[in-house]
Design a protein around this motif. Structure first.
Motif, short mmCIF file in Angstrom:
data_model
loop_
_atom_site.label_atom_id
_atom_site.label_comp_id
_atom_site.label_asym_id
_atom_site.label_seq_id
_atom_site.Cartn_x
_atom_site.Cartn_y
_atom_site.Cartn_z
N LEU A 1 0.83 -1.20 0.00
CA LEU A 1 0.00 0.00 0.00
C LEU A 1 0.87 1.25 0.00
O LEU A 1 0.63 2.19 -0.77
N ASP A 2 1.90 1.26 0.84
CA ASP A 2 2.79 2.42 0.91
C ASP A 2 3.51 2.65 -0.41
O ASP A 2 3.59 3.79 -0.88
N ALA A 3 4.02 1.58 -1.02
CA ALA A 3 4.73 1.71 -2.30
C ALA A 3 3.80 2.21 -3.40
O ALA A 3 4.19 3.07 -4.21
N ALA A 4 2.57 1.73 -3.43
CA ALA A 4 1.62 2.14 -4.45
C ALA A 4 1.25 3.62 -4.29
O ALA A 4 1.24 4.37 -5.28
N VAL A 5 0.97 4.05 -3.08
CA VAL A 5 0.60 5.45 -2.85
C VAL A 5 1.78 6.36 -3.17
O VAL A 5 1.61 7.40 -3.83
N GLN A 6 2.99 5.99 -2.75
CA GLN A 6 4.17 6.81 -3.04
C GLN A 6 4.42 6.89 -4.54
O GLN A 6 4.80 7.95 -5.06
N SER A 7 4.21 5.80 -5.25
CA SER A 7 4.37 5.81 -6.71
C SER A 7 3.33 6.70 -7.36
O SER A 7 3.64 7.48 -8.27
N ALA A 8 2.09 6.60 -6.91
CA ALA A 8 1.01 7.40 -7.50
C ALA A 8 1.28 8.90 -7.33
O ALA A 8 0.98 9.69 -8.22
N LEU A 9 1.86 9.28 -6.20
CA LEU A 9 2.14 10.70 -5.95
C LEU A 9 3.19 11.24 -6.92
O LEU A 9 3.29 12.45 -7.12
N LYS A 10 3.96 10.37 -7.55
CA LYS A 10 5.00 10.79 -8.49
C LYS A 10 4.48 10.91 -9.92
O LYS A 10 5.18 11.42 -10.79
N TYR A 11 3.29 10.43 -10.19
CA TYR A 11 2.73 10.47 -11.55
C TYR A 11 2.48 11.90 -11.98
O TYR A 11 2.19 12.78 -11.16
N LYS A 12 2.56 12.13 -13.28
CA LYS A 12 2.28 13.44 -13.87
C LYS A 12 1.55 13.21 -15.18
O LYS A 12 1.96 12.42 -16.01
N TRP A 13 0.40 13.86 -15.33
CA TRP A 13 -0.37 13.79 -16.56
C TRP A 13 -0.19 15.08 -17.34
O TRP A 13 0.31 16.08 -16.82
N ASN A 14 -0.66 15.08 -18.58
CA ASN A 14 -0.61 16.29 -19.40
C ASN A 14 -1.50 17.36 -18.78
O ASN A 14 -2.57 17.05 -18.27
N ASP A 15 -1.05 18.60 -18.86
CA ASP A 15 -1.88 19.68 -18.34
C ASP A 15 -3.00 20.00 -19.34
O ASP A 15 -2.88 19.72 -20.52
N ASP A 16 -4.09 20.54 -18.80
CA ASP A 16 -5.23 20.90 -19.62
C ASP A 16 -5.97 22.05 -18.93
O ASP A 16 -6.68 21.83 -17.94
N GLU A 17 -5.80 23.24 -19.43
CA GLU A 17 -6.43 24.42 -18.82
C GLU A 17 -7.95 24.35 -18.84
O GLU A 17 -8.62 25.03 -18.07
N LYS A 18 -8.52 23.54 -19.72
CA LYS A 18 -9.98 23.41 -19.80
C LYS A 18 -10.52 22.35 -18.85
O LYS A 18 -11.73 22.20 -18.71
N ALA A 19 -9.65 21.61 -18.21
CA ALA A 19 -10.06 20.53 -17.29
C ALA A 19 -10.58 21.14 -15.99
O ALA A 19 -10.25 22.28 -15.64
N PRO A 20 -11.36 20.35 -15.24
CA PRO A 20 -11.79 20.82 -13.92
C PRO A 20 -10.58 21.02 -13.00
O PRO A 20 -9.52 20.45 -13.23
N ASP A 21 -10.75 21.82 -11.96
CA ASP A 21 -9.66 22.07 -11.01
C ASP A 21 -9.26 20.80 -10.27
O ASP A 21 -8.11 20.66 -9.86
N ASP A 22 -10.19 19.89 -10.10
CA ASP A 22 -9.94 18.66 -9.34
C ASP A 22 -10.61 17.49 -10.05
O ASP A 22 -11.82 17.51 -10.28
N GLN A 23 -9.81 16.51 -10.44
CA GLN A 23 -10.33 15.32 -11.09
C GLN A 23 -9.95 14.09 -10.27
O GLN A 23 -8.89 14.06 -9.65
N ILE A 24 -10.80 13.09 -10.28
CA ILE A 24 -10.54 11.85 -9.53
C ILE A 24 -10.35 10.72 -10.53
O ILE A 24 -11.10 10.59 -11.50
N GLY A 25 -9.34 9.90 -10.27
CA GLY A 25 -9.09 8.73 -11.11
C GLY A 25 -8.49 7.62 -10.26
O GLY A 25 -8.32 7.77 -9.04
N PHE A 26 -8.18 6.51 -10.90
CA PHE A 26 -7.63 5.36 -10.19
C PHE A 26 -6.45 4.81 -10.96
O PHE A 26 -6.45 4.81 -12.19
N ILE A 27 -5.44 4.34 -10.22
CA ILE A 27 -4.28 3.67 -10.80
C ILE A 27 -4.22 2.28 -10.16
O ILE A 27 -4.36 2.14 -8.94
N VAL A 28 -4.00 1.26 -10.98
CA VAL A 28 -3.90 -0.12 -10.50
C VAL A 28 -2.43 -0.54 -10.54
O VAL A 28 -1.79 -0.46 -11.59
N PHE A 29 -1.91 -0.97 -9.41
CA PHE A 29 -0.54 -1.45 -9.30
C PHE A 29 -0.58 -2.96 -9.05
O PHE A 29 -1.27 -3.42 -8.14
#
Length: 75
Positions: free
Chosen positions: A41-69
């Motif tokens: 659990l710790d490794a997965a959460v720490q890995s997820a915090l390092k992810y970076k997606w493409n920026d999108d000025e038209k996107a909502p301020d806060d989006q929710i998604g899921f990553i499966v490790f």
């Protein structure tokens, strides 16, 4: 982030991402996960915090998604 144990399993992490593509929060999601091994659990959460997606000025301020490790011994 490599898990510091010999456990195996699938961990789902819920992430919140801002319009700049930065992960602002990550937490374990029991739905879809098949382990509660703290080291995974710790490794997965720490890995997820390092992810970076493409920026999108038209996107909502806060989006929710899921990553499966998927953690496997020797991989």
């Amino acid at each position: 982030v490599k898990a510091d144990c010999n456990a195996e399993g699938t961990v789902v992490v819920e992430v919140r991402v801002n319009k700049n593509g930065t992960v602002t929060n990550a937490k374990y999601s029991p739905s879809g996960s098949n382990t509660t091994a703290k080291c995974l659990l710790d490794a997965a959460v720490q890995s997820a915090l390092k992810y970076k997606w493409n920026d999108d000025e038209k996107a909502p301020d806060d989006q929710i998604g899921f990553i499966v490790f998927n953690f496997r011994n020797g991989e």
